[in-house]
Motif scaffolding. Structure first.
Motif, mmCIF file in Angstrom:
data_model
loop_
_atom_site.group_PDB
_atom_site.id
_atom_site.type_symbol
_atom_site.label_atom_id
_atom_site.label_comp_id
_atom_site.label_asym_id
_atom_site.label_seq_id
_atom_site.Cartn_x
_atom_site.Cartn_y
_atom_site.Cartn_z
ATOM 1 N N ASN A 161 9.086 14.106 0.764
ATOM 2 C CA ASN A 161 7.813 13.876 1.426
ATOM 3 C C ASN A 161 7.111 15.185 1.820
ATOM 4 N N TYR B 204 5.142 4.920 2.068
ATOM 5 C CA TYR B 204 5.422 6.306 2.460
ATOM 6 C C TYR B 204 5.997 6.357 3.878
ATOM 7 N N GLN C 85 0.840 -1.183 0.000
ATOM 8 C CA GLN C 85 0.000 0.000 0.000
ATOM 9 C C GLN C 85 0.879 1.239 0.000
ATOM 10 N N ASN C 86 0.431 2.260 -0.703
ATOM 11 C CA ASN C 86 1.175 3.505 -0.814
ATOM 12 C C ASN C 86 1.477 4.096 0.560
ATOM 13 N N LYS C 87 0.504 4.083 1.436
ATOM 14 C CA LYS C 87 0.661 4.648 2.791
ATOM 15 C C LYS C 87 1.789 3.951 3.555
ATOM 16 N N ASP C 88 1.841 2.623 3.460
ATOM 17 C CA ASP C 88 2.875 1.861 4.166
ATOM 18 C C ASP C 88 4.271 2.177 3.619
ATOM 19 N N SER D 267 2.995 12.718 -1.092
ATOM 20 C CA SER D 267 2.947 11.484 -0.307
ATOM 21 C C SER D 267 2.785 10.275 -1.222
ATOM 22 N N ASN D 268 2.854 10.509 -2.535
ATOM 23 C CA ASN D 268 2.650 9.437 -3.506
ATOM 24 C C ASN D 268 3.976 8.750 -3.829
#
Length: 115
Positions: free
Chosen positions: A68, A9, A4-7, A72-73
């Motif tokens: 960052n 990041y 996942q992108n969030k992880d 955040s991508n």
């Protein structure tokens, strides 16, 4: 492993604070590369492997350039770095400066050319 992108990041931000990539972020970047290269086609497996390695090297060499503060991508950034690295690797294999007709062919990896 699901990525996942969030992880990714979070791992990149943690890595930047530590000054080196975390083991988890390395795995995530490799997984992103594995999924990205599946969409590409190469003349043979050796060329694919060479381009993959060049792309991975570029990702691991340039990970710290991810800003960052601006984005955040991480997916977009690292996918683009990987794809450009693969293109660089492909061009090293096939594109020869001054060879508009593609007459020069490599015989071996040590750089001897056949005209």
């Amino acid at each position: 492993m699901y990525l996942q992108n969030k992880d990714l990041y979070i791992e990149i931000v943690v890595s930047k604070h530590q000054g080196k990539l975390t083991p988890e972020s390395k795995k995530m970047l490799e997984l992103l590369a594995d999924r990205t290269i599946k969409k590409m086609r190469y003349p043979n497996q050796d060329d694919r492997n060479d381009c993959y390695q060049t792309g991975i090297l570029d990702m691991l060499s340039n990970w710290y350039n991810f800003d960052n503060e601006k984005s955040s991508n991480t997916f977009a950034y690292f996918t683009e770095v990987f794809k450009r690295g693969m293109a660089k690797g492909y061009n090293q294999l096939y594109k020869k400066k001054g060879d508009a007709n593609h007459d020069i062919k490599l015989i071996s990896k040590i750089g001897r050319a056949h005209v």
